[in-house]
Design a protein around this motif. Structure first.
Motif, PDB file in Angstrom:
ATOM      1  N   LEU A  50       0.840  -1.197   0.000  1.00  0.00           N
ATOM      2  CA  LEU A  50       0.000   0.000   0.000  1.00  0.00           C
ATOM      3  C   LEU A  50       0.872   1.243   0.000  1.00  0.00           C
ATOM      4  CD1 LEU A  50      -3.143   0.754   2.101  1.00  0.00           C
ATOM      5  CD2 LEU A  50      -1.207   2.323   2.210  1.00  0.00           C
ATOM      6  N   SER A  51       0.486   2.216  -0.829  1.00  0.00           N
ATOM      7  CA  SER A  51       1.187   3.491  -0.834  1.00  0.00           C
ATOM      8  C   SER A  51       0.207   4.623  -1.091  1.00  0.00           C
ATOM      9  CB  SER A  51       2.291   3.507  -1.899  1.00  0.00           C
ATOM     10  OG  SER A  51       3.125   4.643  -1.746  1.00  0.00           O
ATOM     11  N   ILE A  52       0.513   5.785  -0.529  1.00  0.00           N
ATOM     12  CA  ILE A  52      -0.345   6.963  -0.638  1.00  0.00           C
ATOM     13  C   ILE A  52       0.369   8.014  -1.471  1.00  0.00           C
ATOM     14  CG2 ILE A  52      -1.567   8.738   0.676  1.00  0.00           C
ATOM     15  CD1 ILE A  52      -1.201   6.798   3.145  1.00  0.00           C
ATOM     16  N   GLY A  53      -0.305   8.550  -2.487  1.00  0.00           N
ATOM     17  CA  GLY A  53       0.332   9.588  -3.282  1.00  0.00           C
ATOM     18  C   GLY A  53      -0.363   9.801  -4.612  1.00  0.00           C
ATOM     19  N   VAL A  73      -2.314  -1.630  -3.456  1.00  0.00           N
ATOM     20  CA  VAL A  73      -3.373  -0.686  -3.094  1.00  0.00           C
ATOM     21  C   VAL A  73      -2.804   0.722  -3.203  1.00  0.00           C
ATOM     22  CG1 VAL A  73      -4.958   0.109  -1.311  1.00  0.00           C
ATOM     23  CG2 VAL A  73      -4.455  -2.333  -1.529  1.00  0.00           C
ATOM     24  N   HIS A  74      -3.379   1.497  -4.112  1.00  0.00           N
ATOM     25  CA  HIS A  74      -2.941   2.881  -4.300  1.00  0.00           C
ATOM     26  C   HIS A  74      -3.994   3.813  -3.710  1.00  0.00           C
ATOM     27  CE1 HIS A  74      -2.606   6.531  -7.191  1.00  0.00           C
ATOM     28  NE2 HIS A  74      -1.894   6.747  -6.094  1.00  0.00           N
ATOM     29  N   ILE A  75      -3.617   4.541  -2.663  1.00  0.00           N
ATOM     30  CA  ILE A  75      -4.492   5.565  -2.097  1.00  0.00           C
ATOM     31  C   ILE A  75      -4.170   6.862  -2.836  1.00  0.00           C
ATOM     32  CG2 ILE A  75      -5.319   6.684  -0.018  1.00  0.00           C
ATOM     33  CD1 ILE A  75      -5.589   3.608  -0.042  1.00  0.00           C
ATOM     34  N   HIS A  76      -5.042   7.253  -3.748  1.00  0.00           N
ATOM     35  CA  HIS A  76      -4.748   8.404  -4.605  1.00  0.00           C
ATOM     36  C   HIS A  76      -4.913   9.711  -3.838  1.00  0.00           C
ATOM     37  CE1 HIS A  76      -5.082  11.366  -7.839  1.00  0.00           C
ATOM     38  NE2 HIS A  76      -4.364  10.520  -8.544  1.00  0.00           N
ATOM     39  N   ASP A  77      -3.824  10.466  -3.781  1.00  0.00           N
ATOM     40  CA  ASP A  77      -3.836  11.745  -3.060  1.00  0.00           C
ATOM     41  C   ASP A  77      -2.779  12.649  -3.688  1.00  0.00           C
ATOM     42  OD1 ASP A  77      -3.967  13.850  -1.344  1.00  0.00           O
ATOM     43  OD2 ASP A  77      -3.271  12.771   0.431  1.00  0.00           O
ATOM     44  N   ASP A  78      -3.210  13.650  -4.435  1.00  0.00           N
ATOM     45  CA  ASP A  78      -2.282  14.572  -5.090  1.00  0.00           C
ATOM     46  C   ASP A  78      -1.593  15.502  -4.102  1.00  0.00           C
ATOM     47  OD1 ASP A  78      -2.704  13.592  -7.664  1.00  0.00           O
ATOM     48  OD2 ASP A  78      -4.468  14.866  -7.964  1.00  0.00           O
ATOM     49  N   GLU A  79      -2.087  15.556  -2.882  1.00  0.00           N
ATOM     50  CA  GLU A  79      -1.472  16.429  -1.879  1.00  0.00           C
ATOM     51  C   GLU A  79      -1.008  15.629  -0.656  1.00  0.00           C
ATOM     52  OE1 GLU A  79      -4.253  19.610  -1.093  1.00  0.00           O
ATOM     53  OE2 GLU A  79      -3.447  20.753  -2.782  1.00  0.00           O
ATOM     54  N   SER A  80      -0.522  14.437  -0.919  1.00  0.00           N
ATOM     55  CA  SER A  80      -0.060  13.590   0.184  1.00  0.00           C
ATOM     56  C   SER A  80       1.108  14.230   0.930  1.00  0.00           C
ATOM     57  CB  SER A  80       0.356  12.214  -0.344  1.00  0.00           C
ATOM     58  OG  SER A  80       1.371  12.338  -1.327  1.00  0.00           O
ATOM     59  N   LYS A 188       0.225  -7.935 -14.309  1.00  0.00           N
ATOM     60  CA  LYS A 188      -1.043  -8.660 -14.306  1.00  0.00           C
ATOM     61  C   LYS A 188      -1.634  -8.788 -12.899  1.00  0.00           C
ATOM     62  CE  LYS A 188       0.236 -11.405 -18.369  1.00  0.00           C
ATOM     63  NZ  LYS A 188       0.416 -12.773 -18.921  1.00  0.00           N
ATOM     64  N   LYS A 189      -0.874  -8.390 -11.885  1.00  0.00           N
ATOM     65  CA  LYS A 189      -1.372  -8.489 -10.517  1.00  0.00           C
ATOM     66  C   LYS A 189      -2.365  -7.373 -10.225  1.00  0.00           C
ATOM     67  CE  LYS A 189       2.701 -10.790  -8.574  1.00  0.00           C
ATOM     68  NZ  LYS A 189       3.811 -10.705  -7.569  1.00  0.00           N
ATOM     69  N   GLU A 190      -3.237  -7.635  -9.265  1.00  0.00           N
ATOM     70  CA  GLU A 190      -4.287  -6.670  -8.916  1.00  0.00           C
ATOM     71  C   GLU A 190      -3.690  -5.420  -8.279  1.00  0.00           C
ATOM     72  OE1 GLU A 190      -8.463  -6.431  -6.345  1.00  0.00           O
ATOM     73  OE2 GLU A 190      -7.060  -8.099  -6.025  1.00  0.00           O
ATOM     74  N   LEU A 191      -4.116  -4.262  -8.776  1.00  0.00           N
ATOM     75  CA  LEU A 191      -3.717  -2.985  -8.194  1.00  0.00           C
ATOM     76  C   LEU A 191      -4.960  -2.106  -8.169  1.00  0.00           C
ATOM     77  CD1 LEU A 191      -0.597  -0.815  -9.148  1.00  0.00           C
ATOM     78  CD2 LEU A 191      -2.632   0.031  -8.019  1.00  0.00           C
ATOM     79  N   ILE A 192      -5.528  -1.915  -6.980  1.00  0.00           N
ATOM     80  CA  ILE A 192      -6.750  -1.123  -6.856  1.00  0.00           C
ATOM     81  C   ILE A 192      -6.408   0.300  -6.434  1.00  0.00           C
ATOM     82  CG2 ILE A 192      -8.109  -3.162  -6.261  1.00  0.00           C
ATOM     83  CD1 ILE A 192      -8.148  -2.149  -3.358  1.00  0.00           C
TER      84      ILE A 192
END
Length: 246
Positions: A50-53, A73-80, A188-192
């Motif tokens: 998991l990473s935030i950014g 798992v990508h936590i989308h945050d343009d102002e991380s 091919k691996k899951e990336l949400i």
């Protein structure tokens, strides 16, 4: 990348990011490697990276998948970069609270803020045990046995039952280079992707007021020669240039 040339952003609160090269935080690489090693040892574990950014963060997650993580798992945050440690820990805890993770590996600290607070705060939010700055790791019968680095080169042996949060220090392992086949498999691996607003409702506890490059100080003097000669030179300088000796 810490080899990049950093410039202060126009708002004076952070550094300009447009011309920088980005890579995974060094301490986080140790965390990824140790999690993958544990999975390989157990044979049945699942590793979630998991990473935030912003959007570019997916590249870092893909590398984690290529090293051996199973899911991204990508936590989308343009102002991380504006989030403090409490907010970052809250985001991770909000995602993890109902996932029943046994072990959460994190880097000891980030290389930009270097606060080393996210791991301990995360453990408190989740109610997990916490061990920081680990330099060796062993899993056995539902508990972890680690060595953690203390001041002065001293190490402490610590054991804790699961679930546990561990922060990883330099020397824990040697991070592998992803092979080309594993890089292809990673695609091919899951990336949400999850929007940060779905996980964060907390205001910052710490606000960054200003970022600046320290002013350069005047050059120092290097004294050379035998120890008694150096001592005499130092005494002369202290008498002439300062009020320390008279």
């Amino acid at each position: 990348d810490m080899e990049s040339k950093f410039k202060i952003s126009s708002d004076g609160q952070w550094y300009e990011q447009s011309d920088l090269t980005f890579k995974i935080n060094e301490y986080d690489e140790y965390a990824i490697e140790e999690a993958v090693r544990l999975k390989e040892k157990l044979g049945s574990a699942e590793v979630v990276a998991l990473s935030i950014g912003p959007e570019r963060t997916k590249e870092a997650i893909r590398k984690a998948l290529a090293i051996g993580a199973d899911k991204g798992v990508h936590i989308h945050d343009d102002e991380s970069h504006k989030k403090d440690s409490f907010q970052i820990a809250t985001i991770i805890a909000s995602y993890a609270k109902d996932k029943n993770f046994d072990i959460i590996f994190l880097g000891m600290q980030s290389q930009d803020r270097a606060s080393a607070q996210v791991g301990p705060i995360l453990s408190e939010l989740l109610g997990y045990n916490c061990i920081t700055t680990i330099v060796s790791f062993e899993y056995q019968d539902g508990k972890v046995n680690v060595k953690r680095e203390l001041e002065g080169g001293i190490k402490a042996k610590v054991s804790a039952k699961l679930p546990v949060v561990l922060t990883c220090q330099l020397g824990l392992n040697t991070v592998r280079y992803p092979t080309l086949p594993n890089i292809m498999k990673a695609k091919k691996k899951e990336l949400i992707t999850i929007n940060v607003n779905e996980l964060l409702n907390e205001q910052p506890r710490v606000i960054n007021l200003k970022a600046y490059i320290p002013e350069k100080k005047k050059g120092g003097i290097v004294l050379e020669g035998k120890s008694d000669e150096v001592a005499d030179k130092l005494i002369s300088i202290l008498k002439e240039k300062t009020q320390v000796l008279r």
